[in-house]
Design a protein around this motif. Structure first.
Motif, PDB file in Angstrom:
ATOM      1  N   MET A 172      23.917  52.828 -18.541  1.00  0.00           N
ATOM      2  CA  MET A 172      24.298  51.442 -18.278  1.00  0.00           C
ATOM      3  C   MET A 172      23.924  51.018 -16.863  1.00  0.00           C
ATOM      4  O   MET A 172      23.396  49.919 -16.646  1.00  0.00           O
ATOM      5  N   GLN A 173      24.183  51.903 -15.898  1.00  0.00           N
ATOM      6  CA  GLN A 173      23.859  51.562 -14.510  1.00  0.00           C
ATOM      7  C   GLN A 173      22.353  51.395 -14.323  1.00  0.00           C
ATOM      8  O   GLN A 173      21.897  50.477 -13.623  1.00  0.00           O
ATOM      9  N   LEU A 174      21.586  52.267 -14.941  1.00  0.00           N
ATOM     10  CA  LEU A 174      20.128  52.145 -14.870  1.00  0.00           C
ATOM     11  C   LEU A 174      19.665  50.851 -15.530  1.00  0.00           C
ATOM     12  O   LEU A 174      18.741  50.182 -15.038  1.00  0.00           O
ATOM     13  N   PHE A 175      20.315  50.487 -16.616  1.00  0.00           N
ATOM     14  CA  PHE A 175      19.989  49.225 -17.306  1.00  0.00           C
ATOM     15  C   PHE A 175      20.281  48.034 -16.397  1.00  0.00           C
ATOM     16  O   PHE A 175      19.456  47.128 -16.264  1.00  0.00           O
ATOM     17  N   PHE A 180      14.687  50.032 -17.061  1.00  0.00           N
ATOM     18  CA  PHE A 180      14.867  50.039 -18.509  1.00  0.00           C
ATOM     19  C   PHE A 180      14.310  51.293 -19.188  1.00  0.00           C
ATOM     20  O   PHE A 180      14.897  51.792 -20.154  1.00  0.00           O
ATOM     21  N   LYS A 181      13.182  51.798 -18.696  1.00  0.00           N
ATOM     22  CA  LYS A 181      12.618  53.011 -19.303  1.00  0.00           C
ATOM     23  C   LYS A 181      13.542  54.197 -19.096  1.00  0.00           C
ATOM     24  O   LYS A 181      13.764  55.005 -20.018  1.00  0.00           O
ATOM     25  N   ALA A 182      14.065  54.313 -17.866  1.00  0.00           N
ATOM     26  CA  ALA A 182      14.980  55.422 -17.576  1.00  0.00           C
ATOM     27  C   ALA A 182      16.237  55.312 -18.427  1.00  0.00           C
ATOM     28  O   ALA A 182      16.732  56.307 -18.975  1.00  0.00           O
ATOM     29  N   ALA A 183      16.749  54.083 -18.552  1.00  0.00           N
ATOM     30  CA  ALA A 183      17.943  53.856 -19.377  1.00  0.00           C
ATOM     31  C   ALA A 183      17.648  54.179 -20.837  1.00  0.00           C
ATOM     32  O   ALA A 183      18.459  54.822 -21.526  1.00  0.00           O
ATOM     33  N   TYR A 184      16.490  53.760 -21.298  1.00  0.00           N
ATOM     34  CA  TYR A 184      16.099  53.987 -22.698  1.00  0.00           C
ATOM     35  C   TYR A 184      16.079  55.475 -23.035  1.00  0.00           C
ATOM     36  O   TYR A 184      16.564  55.893 -24.094  1.00  0.00           O
ATOM     37  N   HIS A 185      15.528  56.281 -22.133  1.00  0.00           N
ATOM     38  CA  HIS A 185      15.435  57.719 -22.392  1.00  0.00           C
ATOM     39  C   HIS A 185      16.824  58.351 -22.503  1.00  0.00           C
ATOM     40  O   HIS A 185      17.051  59.232 -23.355  1.00  0.00           O
ATOM     41  N   LEU A 186      17.755  57.910 -21.663  1.00  0.00           N
ATOM     42  CA  LEU A 186      19.110  58.456 -21.747  1.00  0.00           C
ATOM     43  C   LEU A 186      19.801  58.002 -23.033  1.00  0.00           C
ATOM     44  O   LEU A 186      20.428  58.809 -23.737  1.00  0.00           O
ATOM     45  N   PHE A 187      19.690  56.720 -23.345  1.00  0.00           N
ATOM     46  CA  PHE A 187      20.328  56.208 -24.561  1.00  0.00           C
ATOM     47  C   PHE A 187      19.689  56.794 -25.820  1.00  0.00           C
ATOM     48  O   PHE A 187      20.365  56.988 -26.830  1.00  0.00           O
ATOM     49  N   SER A 188      18.400  57.082 -25.747  1.00  0.00           N
ATOM     50  CA  SER A 188      17.720  57.697 -26.884  1.00  0.00           C
ATOM     51  C   SER A 188      18.333  59.057 -27.196  1.00  0.00           C
ATOM     52  O   SER A 188      18.623  59.376 -28.355  1.00  0.00           O
ATOM     53  N   SER A 189      18.547  59.850 -26.152  1.00  0.00           N
ATOM     54  CA  SER A 189      19.194  61.146 -26.350  1.00  0.00           C
ATOM     55  C   SER A 189      20.648  60.954 -26.757  1.00  0.00           C
ATOM     56  O   SER A 189      21.165  61.681 -27.611  1.00  0.00           O
ATOM     57  N   GLY A 190      21.290  59.956 -26.140  1.00  0.00           N
ATOM     58  CA  GLY A 190      22.686  59.687 -26.460  1.00  0.00           C
ATOM     59  C   GLY A 190      22.897  59.359 -27.926  1.00  0.00           C
ATOM     60  O   GLY A 190      23.845  59.835 -28.559  1.00  0.00           O
ATOM     61  N   THR A 191      22.015  58.569 -28.485  1.00  0.00           N
ATOM     62  CA  THR A 191      22.149  58.206 -29.902  1.00  0.00           C
ATOM     63  C   THR A 191      21.841  59.391 -30.821  1.00  0.00           C
ATOM     64  O   THR A 191      22.420  59.509 -31.907  1.00  0.00           O
ATOM     65  N   LYS A 205      19.115  50.047 -28.351  1.00  0.00           N
ATOM     66  CA  LYS A 205      18.293  48.965 -28.886  1.00  0.00           C
ATOM     67  C   LYS A 205      17.945  47.938 -27.805  1.00  0.00           C
ATOM     68  O   LYS A 205      16.808  47.464 -27.737  1.00  0.00           O
ATOM     69  N   LEU A 206      18.931  47.606 -26.949  1.00  0.00           N
ATOM     70  CA  LEU A 206      18.686  46.617 -25.898  1.00  0.00           C
ATOM     71  C   LEU A 206      17.671  47.120 -24.876  1.00  0.00           C
ATOM     72  O   LEU A 206      16.787  46.372 -24.453  1.00  0.00           O
ATOM     73  N   SER A 207      17.804  48.363 -24.472  1.00  0.00           N
ATOM     74  CA  SER A 207      16.859  48.907 -23.494  1.00  0.00           C
ATOM     75  C   SER A 207      15.454  48.998 -24.089  1.00  0.00           C
ATOM     76  O   SER A 207      14.456  48.773 -23.395  1.00  0.00           O
ATOM     77  N   LYS A 208      15.380  49.294 -25.374  1.00  0.00           N
ATOM     78  CA  LYS A 208      14.078  49.337 -26.045  1.00  0.00           C
ATOM     79  C   LYS A 208      13.458  47.952 -26.080  1.00  0.00           C
ATOM     80  O   LYS A 208      12.251  47.797 -25.836  1.00  0.00           O
ATOM     81  N   GLU A 209      14.273  46.930 -26.343  1.00  0.00           N
ATOM     82  CA  GLU A 209      13.794  45.550 -26.360  1.00  0.00           C
ATOM     83  C   GLU A 209      13.290  45.127 -24.989  1.00  0.00           C
ATOM     84  O   GLU A 209      12.256  44.446 -24.863  1.00  0.00           O
ATOM     85  N   ARG A 210      14.013  45.538 -23.946  1.00  0.00           N
ATOM     86  CA  ARG A 210      13.620  45.155 -22.578  1.00  0.00           C
ATOM     87  C   ARG A 210      12.277  45.776 -22.208  1.00  0.00           C
ATOM     88  O   ARG A 210      11.464  45.157 -21.523  1.00  0.00           O
ATOM     89  N   THR A 213       9.559  43.750 -24.109  1.00  0.00           N
ATOM     90  CA  THR A 213       9.349  42.384 -23.571  1.00  0.00           C
ATOM     91  C   THR A 213       9.021  42.395 -22.088  1.00  0.00           C
ATOM     92  O   THR A 213       8.663  41.354 -21.511  1.00  0.00           O
ATOM     93  N   LYS A 214       9.222  43.575 -21.452  1.00  0.00           N
ATOM     94  CA  LYS A 214       8.940  43.738 -20.014  1.00  0.00           C
ATOM     95  C   LYS A 214       9.739  42.735 -19.174  1.00  0.00           C
ATOM     96  O   LYS A 214       9.217  42.139 -18.243  1.00  0.00           O
ATOM     97  N   LYS A 215      11.014  42.577 -19.518  1.00  0.00           N
ATOM     98  CA  LYS A 215      11.879  41.671 -18.759  1.00  0.00           C
ATOM     99  C   LYS A 215      12.957  42.471 -18.044  1.00  0.00           C
ATOM    100  O   LYS A 215      13.366  43.501 -18.521  1.00  0.00           O
TER     101      LYS A 215
END
Length: 215
Positions: A172-175, A180-191, A205-210, A213-215
């Motif tokens: 969440m903090q990384l997000f 977003f990429k760093a957050a995505y990798h953690l959430f990917s393992s988390g899920t 899902k949100l970090s993957k979307e970010r 969209t590169k936002k």
């Protein structure tokens, strides 16, 4: 000529009486049992007396001579566990485990060491997160994830208190920091570890979307 064969006979007899042969990578290595056995006995005594630094030094020598000796391997496991239990310091524990695993990769399969590694990494990770040292918290979270992924018994490691909380909080903090990429990798393992965690799935899902969209 007779004297030559007699000398050869004496040499061979000496080897048979005083040496043991081990097979390694289809090569045969001869070593002196009369020197090896007392060395192993000194290691056993050192472990029994909790002279752990001395024990490690002797066991290193034993392993260099015979890396197939199950007693030596078992003593290395126990010596590290005793060292960790004696010092009781998470930072030192993780450093020691890393150093010993580098020297003896078979230690990575020890479930007891895996559990200590995850518990201490969670403790230090939560401290780092609370003190806003996100780089340290992320590094420790990655260590936890790697340990679980490589374990033969990941279920018990995932059940360790606050594993899920640390992954989620650091992600969440990384997000929020737009990493977003760093957050995505953690959430990917988390899920993958906690598939029923709705919050983890949402942030995955949100970090993957970010990222997309590169936002």
């Amino acid at each position: 000529m007779k004297s030559f064969f007699y000398i050869l006979f004496l040499i061979l007899s000496s080897l048979i009486c005083n040496a043991q042969v081990k097979e390694e990578n289809e090569e045969y290595v001869v070593f002196d049992l009369t020197a090896y056995e007392p060395m192993l006995n000194r290691a056993i005594t050192a472990v029994h007396n909790k002279e752990l630094q001395k024990a490690k030094s002797i066991l290193d020598s034993c392993y260099a001579v015979n890396n197939l000796d199950t007693m030596v391997i078992a003593l290395l496991h126990e010596t590290l566990l005793m060292k960790i239990n004696t010092q009781g310091e998470p930072n030192k524990n993780l450093t020691d485990i890393k150093n010993w695993e580098t020297q003896y990769p078979f230690l990575k399969e020890d479930k007891r060491l895996q559990e200590i590694k995850v518990k201490d990494a969670v403790s230090l990770g939560m401290q780092s997160f609370d003190s806003k040292n996100i780089n340290s918290a992320e590094s420790l979270t990655k260590l936890i994830i790697k340990t679980i992924q490589e374990s033969n018994a990941p279920t018990s490691l995932k059940k360790i208190s606050n594993v899920d909380a640390l992954i989620y909080n650091v992600g969440m903090q990384l997000f929020y920091d737009k990493q977003f990429k760093a957050a995505y990798h953690l959430f990917s393992s988390g899920t993958s570890f906690f598939s029923q965690d709705k919050n983890m799935n949402t942030m995955y899902k949100l970090s993957k979307e970010r990222i997309q969209t590169k936002k």
